[in-house]
Design an enzyme around this catalytic site. Sequence first.
Site, PDB file in Angstrom:
ATOM      1  N   ASP A 112       0.855  -1.183   0.000  1.00 15.09           N
ATOM      2  CA  ASP A 112       0.000   0.000   0.000  1.00 15.09           C
ATOM      3  C   ASP A 112       0.899   1.244   0.000  1.00 15.09           C
ATOM      4  O   ASP A 112       2.115   1.153   0.174  1.00 15.09           O
ATOM      5  CB  ASP A 112      -0.975  -0.011   1.194  1.00 15.09           C
ATOM      6  CG  ASP A 112      -2.203   0.869   0.924  1.00 15.09           C
ATOM      7  OD1 ASP A 112      -2.150   1.734   0.017  1.00 15.09           O
ATOM      8  OD2 ASP A 112      -3.217   0.712   1.627  1.00 15.09           O
TER       9      ASP A 112
HETATM   10  C1  NOJ Z   1      -4.065   3.916   0.069  1.00 19.37           C
HETATM   11  C2  NOJ Z   1      -5.243   3.011   0.258  1.00 19.37           C
HETATM   12  O1  NOJ Z   1      -5.134   2.342   1.495  1.00 19.37           O
HETATM   13  C3  NOJ Z   1      -5.412   1.978  -0.837  1.00 19.37           C
HETATM   14  O2  NOJ Z   1      -6.618   1.310  -0.652  1.00 19.37           O
HETATM   15  C4  NOJ Z   1      -5.330   2.623  -2.179  1.00 19.37           C
HETATM   16  O3  NOJ Z   1      -5.524   1.671  -3.189  1.00 19.37           O
HETATM   17  C5  NOJ Z   1      -3.988   3.301  -2.318  1.00 19.37           C
HETATM   18  N1  NOJ Z   1      -3.868   4.335  -1.304  1.00 19.37           N
HETATM   19  C6  NOJ Z   1      -3.768   3.927  -3.695  1.00 19.37           C
HETATM   20  O4  NOJ Z   1      -4.544   5.037  -3.856  1.00 19.37           O
END
Ligand code: NOJ
Length: 743
Positions: free
Chosen positions: A277
């Site tokens: 993430d």
């Molecule tokens: C953080 C989020 O937790 C995740 O779900 C998301 O896909 C990513 N950012 C990318 O935007």
Amino acid sequence: MKKILLLIIFSFTMSFSQTYRDPNANIEDRIHDLLSKMTLEEKIGQMQQKNLDEMNENVLAEVKAGKVGSFLNAGNIQNIISLQKAALNSRLGIPLIIGRDVIHGYKTVLPIPLAQAATWNPELVRKGAEIAAIEAKEEGINWTFSPMLDISRDPRWGRIAESLGEDPYLSSVLGVAMIEGFQGKSLNSKNSIAACGKHYVGYGATEGGRDYNTTLIPESELRNIYLKPFQAVSENGIATFMSAFNDLNGVPTSANSFTLKTILRDEWKFDGFVVSDWGAISELIPHGFAKDGKEAAYKAINAGVNMEMVSQHYAYNLRNLINEGKVDINWIDKMVGDILRIKFKLGLFENPLPQIPEESTILSDFHKQIAKESAIESMVLLQNTDNFLPLKSDIKSVAIIGSLADSQIDQMGCWNVEGKAKDVITPLSAIKSEFGDNIQINYCKGYENPRSSSKDYFEKAKQIVEKSDAAIVFVGEDYLLTGESHSRAFINLPGIQEDLVLELAKTNKPIVLVILSGRPLTFGSLTNAVKSILFSWHPGTMSGPAISDILFGKVSPSGKLPVTFPRSEGQIPLYYNHKNTGRPPADNQLGRKIGTPENPDGFASYYLDVDFTPAYYFGFGLSYTKFVYSDLQLSRNVITNDDKIDVSVKVTNSGNFEAKETVQLYIRDLVGSLTRPVKELKGFKKINLKPGESQIVRFEISVHDLKFYDINMNYVAEPGEFHLFVGSSSNKYDLLQAKFELK
Ligand code: NOJ
């Protein structure tokens, strides 16, 4: 001599062979060939995902130098074309994989995922993901960070909106439906994009519902509950996973070799890739799991995170870590090979550039129709006193109160990344355009915005309700109150909304409450003040037409809750598949009202100041008609390992409205070597019945459905007695019951 010559010719041709460019070659051979040609820098480049903050020459130069394997948030199609062209001009011409949060629709915005889960309709969920993929692909996106498969038992957590609810079985079935929609029959089909199961794993169990928080999950619970939907999508060919932010039992999930290697690769044989993430590898430092970026890279790569999102610890440290012998080059090849495998499977080497269709599909009538169907089937009728809904023909004037009735952006909910507010049809505009000629529509916003504390509009709202035959009051959460990092300690109606409804109720006019929200809310104080409550979630682009069709009776609501609604925050976590405990409360301990009774009685597992039951049960949802369940039959009452039980039940529409019903099947394993939940969903079917029509609904239960991970983490079905329940919700009063035994 001849042999040597042949060998030289062979090696010469091999080194110039372009197996990796040959679409007919075997993918593993293509990977092997490409890896053999890549420098270490190029390999590390493939493991870097960048956010496109700004499009400029430097970015293009980096791509051309092979330093980036993927972008997220790459902006418009022109940017994507330029980036892909730069990648094609790199030494080996490896295309980029372009990621985006296509979470619930793209430009045609579907209901939030939690709402889609309330449809209990896998085919509709599949279609929703399919149209999202078609629109996104048209604009050059070939990878979505969806579905989110985090089991969510805490409505305070803002990200519950993105989840498919609290149940592992429902989340598995709908998660698989979503990946089938995104990925199509094959990843390289024209309309397919790669899916990404996230957040691997346990993120939804975050302490106190505070986002990004610690999770402590025993292995049996991890395997029996939290891993289930991830395993289901892995078995059904999902291309990628995203490792999460949370610390799981002391080891952050973005450096957790138990979940990433032992379970994902060794047990499930997953051969796609894992992206971290956003900055999650950096966060190993504040977690206190790595002392610096180098150690963070070392721990994440060795645990099996293939690609780093946004932070650049791999880029800065992998070469040194390899030189120091801390990371094996063969492991790097495996990690990069996994990324290349998905790029090959997506057909990116053959079709790297977006294929723009002759006619754009974006916001097409067909896509809007799917969005509308999904919104209709997601809405849950929680209360309908005197069958007040649908609105009858004697209603000649309606007051519509609440700025949520006409706020375009709020219909879309969280993660509306590509949705444009201007494309949304609000409930007010839909009702006006559909019924405005025959019914007088009186509107007052009632509150400035859902969170405001001003009562300035109360008087006007009340006057409008006074002069109308009925009021439809829109309350709930604005889109900004839900989603990532938007947790709430109180899940009541924000601002002065509750006061507003109570004030309007003083008019004695019948009130219909429409609640827009990204999570379960508490609104118990209003149930006596209103006739009907329609929980509409955040419904997306077609919110207005969907709500209007339901309120005015073009269609019956058919949504069922994918998550338990508590009476108060103090009950959280509250979920239907809980354990029984040694002191379960009895029915005669029901009925506690807010306020501690003078003589608390009984020593059972309940609160003194609130019912132990939820406000609304998992699986609950009313209809404009009545469904009668009868004749629950099992083909046998004793099974052994190879047997199956055919279960049948008769469902009759005994009302006078054609409607859909979700027939739910639960089991309870009475005694286990590990204590078992009081109920577990094992099947469901959504059917459509005309007035007076009956249908025999059939299920099949096999020994496989009775299995769970025991104390030794063996996946077993244990002999003994089982209860089986079929009905319209998880509430025992809504279920028929039978028994069987596993011998
Ligand atoms: C953080 C989020 O937790 C995740 O779900 C998301 O896909 C990513 N950012 C990318 O935007």
